[in-house]
Design a protein around this motif. Structure first.
Motif, PDB file in Angstrom:
ATOM      1  N   THR A   1      33.726  43.422  42.841  1.00 36.41           N
ATOM      2  CA  THR A   1      33.534  44.781  43.357  1.00 36.41           C
ATOM      3  C   THR A   1      32.121  44.889  43.913  1.00 36.41           C
ATOM      4  OG1 THR A   1      34.987  45.634  41.612  1.00 36.41           O
ATOM      5  CG2 THR A   1      33.667  47.241  42.827  1.00 36.41           C
TER       6      THR A   1
ATOM      7  N   ARG B   1      37.130  49.099  35.819  1.00 37.88           N
ATOM      8  CA  ARG B   1      37.267  47.645  35.904  1.00 37.88           C
ATOM      9  C   ARG B   1      37.071  46.987  34.534  1.00 37.88           C
ATOM     10  NH1 ARG B   1      37.886  49.843  40.400  1.00 37.88           N
ATOM     11  NH2 ARG B   1      37.127  48.994  42.370  1.00 37.88           N
TER      12      ARG B   1
ATOM     13  N   TYR C   1      39.702  38.300  42.917  1.00 36.77           N
ATOM     14  CA  TYR C   1      40.367  39.496  43.428  1.00 36.77           C
ATOM     15  C   TYR C   1      39.314  40.464  43.928  1.00 36.77           C
ATOM     16  CZ  TYR C   1      43.120  43.848  43.345  1.00 36.77           C
ATOM     17  OH  TYR C   1      43.729  45.035  43.679  1.00 36.77           O
TER      18      TYR C   1
ATOM     19  N   LEU D   1      38.263  43.899  45.213  1.00 35.47           N
ATOM     20  CA  LEU D   1      38.768  45.267  45.191  1.00 35.47           C
ATOM     21  C   LEU D   1      37.659  46.214  45.602  1.00 35.47           C
ATOM     22  CD1 LEU D   1      41.128  47.151  44.609  1.00 35.47           C
ATOM     23  CD2 LEU D   1      40.398  47.235  42.218  1.00 35.47           C
ATOM     24  N   SER D   2      37.954  47.028  46.601  1.00 36.07           N
ATOM     25  CA  SER D   2      36.994  47.997  47.125  1.00 36.07           C
ATOM     26  C   SER D   2      36.468  48.906  46.016  1.00 36.07           C
ATOM     27  CB  SER D   2      37.684  48.844  48.200  1.00 36.07           C
ATOM     28  OG  SER D   2      36.947  50.020  48.480  1.00 36.07           O
TER      29      SER D   2
ATOM     30  N   ALA E   1      38.476  52.412  45.027  1.00 38.67           N
ATOM     31  CA  ALA E   1      39.824  52.158  44.522  1.00 38.67           C
ATOM     32  C   ALA E   1      39.790  52.182  43.004  1.00 38.67           C
ATOM     33  CB  ALA E   1      40.327  50.804  45.015  1.00 38.67           C
TER      34      ALA E   1
ATOM     35  N   SER F   1      41.561  45.108  49.345  1.00 38.80           N
ATOM     36  CA  SER F   1      42.220  44.631  48.133  1.00 38.80           C
ATOM     37  C   SER F   1      42.983  43.363  48.482  1.00 38.80           C
ATOM     38  CB  SER F   1      43.178  45.701  47.595  1.00 38.80           C
ATOM     39  OG  SER F   1      43.850  45.255  46.435  1.00 38.80           O
TER      40      SER F   1
ATOM     41  N   ILE G   1      49.381  45.922  45.810  1.00 40.57           N
ATOM     42  CA  ILE G   1      47.995  45.902  45.323  1.00 40.57           C
ATOM     43  C   ILE G   1      47.076  46.812  46.137  1.00 40.57           C
ATOM     44  CG2 ILE G   1      48.059  43.579  44.302  1.00 40.57           C
ATOM     45  CD1 ILE G   1      46.754  42.541  46.910  1.00 40.57           C
ATOM     46  N   ASN G   2      47.655  47.677  46.996  1.00 43.31           N
ATOM     47  CA  ASN G   2      46.782  48.365  47.948  1.00 43.31           C
ATOM     48  C   ASN G   2      47.341  49.707  48.396  1.00 43.31           C
ATOM     49  OD1 ASN G   2      44.441  48.457  49.563  1.00 43.31           O
ATOM     50  ND2 ASN G   2      45.539  47.642  51.324  1.00 43.31           N
TER      51      ASN G   2
ATOM     52  N   VAL H   1      47.426  50.005  42.055  1.00 43.34           N
ATOM     53  CA  VAL H   1      46.108  50.454  42.536  1.00 43.34           C
ATOM     54  C   VAL H   1      46.287  51.648  43.457  1.00 43.34           C
ATOM     55  CG1 VAL H   1      44.332  49.833  44.238  1.00 43.34           C
ATOM     56  CG2 VAL H   1      44.786  48.304  42.339  1.00 43.34           C
TER      57      VAL H   1
ATOM     58  N   ARG I   1      43.905  53.392  46.472  1.00 41.98           N
ATOM     59  CA  ARG I   1      42.680  53.180  47.243  1.00 41.98           C
ATOM     60  C   ARG I   1      42.427  54.374  48.152  1.00 41.98           C
ATOM     61  NH1 ARG I   1      42.086  49.010  51.825  1.00 41.98           N
ATOM     62  NH2 ARG I   1      39.938  49.365  52.449  1.00 41.98           N
TER      63      ARG I   1
END
Length: 317
Positions: free
Chosen positions: A70, A89, A139, A141-142, A145, A207, A263-264, A285, A287
């Motif tokens: 991240t 997280r 992985y 992830l923004s 998110a 993501s 996932i997005n 997730v 986002r």
């Protein structure tokens, strides 16, 4: 007294038997030395191979198989927002034995060469791989998110062989809606090094999963090429990714596209969202795509409701 006479027609060579014995011994010594030398070289090669194999295959105890990357921008995010993202997280990795890698955009400003700050995700991934050389998957992830279903592991949700096989979208345009370049129909899960989703317009960089290895290094190097960083793509690293996936068959041959909501899933106010991409209860997730660049929207406000839902779910579990 009689003297030995030389044979007729020639002279008797002096010390011929001695020289032949010396020559024979010399040849034997050279052969023995050659055999010993070959044996030493062979042993050295075997030892070097075994040593390198043991180094690359040795995984220290406690090593996490998956690292969640991240990249935060402390210059643009509130401390409350950052705290909530980290808590989200940290709870997730604690449940599944993963590792978090939190970075700040400012850590990579010197490598961006005045490119948009969103590019920082690429060197951040390389940084994470360097610090976690034995972890298999990363992985990204923004920070905009939240993981909404913390009970779902990445292995069971997406990375397991049979699961990934069932999710892979084959022979579909890699850039919607009608790119002539399509995902390859013959790929199986063992071919895959990259797992991405697409929205209504592009490949999504907020993501995705990348597998550590030589291909990952190649892919990140190509993506972070100064030519692309300085090209002034409208969507910076996103359009650069769109370009290289369509023009590099080596990358296309390692790419899996999966349904966006896997996932997005996007919040309803996100640009580029389709009916199939809007977050629904039970999605892994959510986002808040584009919230940081839209003056009408607020990332903090959009996240607050979903953060409360997530926190209640964690408390109930």
């Amino acid at each position: 007294m009689q003297f030995a006479l030389p044979p007729r027609g020639g002279t008797l060579p002096l010390h011929s038997s001695g020289r032949s014995r010396l020559s024979y011994q010399r040849r034997r010594q050279l052969k023995v030395a050659a055999v010993i030398g070959l044996a030493v070289i062979s042993l050295f090669c075997i030892f070097s191979y075994l040593r390198s194999s043991s180094i690359t295959s040795f995984v220290p105890a406690g090593t996490s198989g998956i690292v969640i990357v991240t990249v935060l921008d402390r210059a643009a995010l509130s401390e409350k927002y950052i705290h909530r993202i980290k808590k989200n997280r940290e709870d997730y990795v604690k449940q599944h034995g993963y590792t978090n890698f939190f970075a700040d955009v400012s850590d990579y400003e010197s490598t961006l060469d005045n490119a948009p700050r969103s590019w920082a995700m690429v060197p951040a991934l390389r940084h994470a791989m360097t610090l976690h050389p034995h972890s298999a998957y990363f992985y990204h992830l923004s920070p905009h998110a939240l993981i909404m279903e913390p009970s779902k592991s990445l292995e069971s949700h997406i990375l397991g062989k049979n699961r990934l096989e069932s999710l892979m979208l084959k022979n579909v345009p890699v850039i919607p809606p009608n790119s002539v370049v399509k995902t390859l129909p013959h790929l199986t899960s063992k071919d895959i090094e990259l797992v991405f989703t697409i929205d209504d317009a592009d490949l999504s960089t907020g993501s995705f999963v990348i597998r550590q290895g030589e291909f990952a290094n190649f892919f990140l190097d190509v993506w972070f090429n100064p030519l692309y960083r300085n090209y002034n793509f409208v969507k910076a690293e996103t359009h650069a990714l769109d370009h290289i996936v369509q023009w590099h068959p080596t990358i296309l041959a390692r790419l899996a596209l999966v349904p966006q909501r896997t996932i997005n899933a996007y919040s309803k106010d996100s640009p580029g969202v389709s009916a199939d991409g809007i977050y629904r209860d039970g999605d892994f997730v959510i986002r808040f795509h584009g919230c940081e660049s839209d003056p009408v929207r607020s990332c903090d406000k959009e996240m607050e409701l979903y953060y409360d839902w997530w926190e209640k779910k964690v408390d109930d579990e």
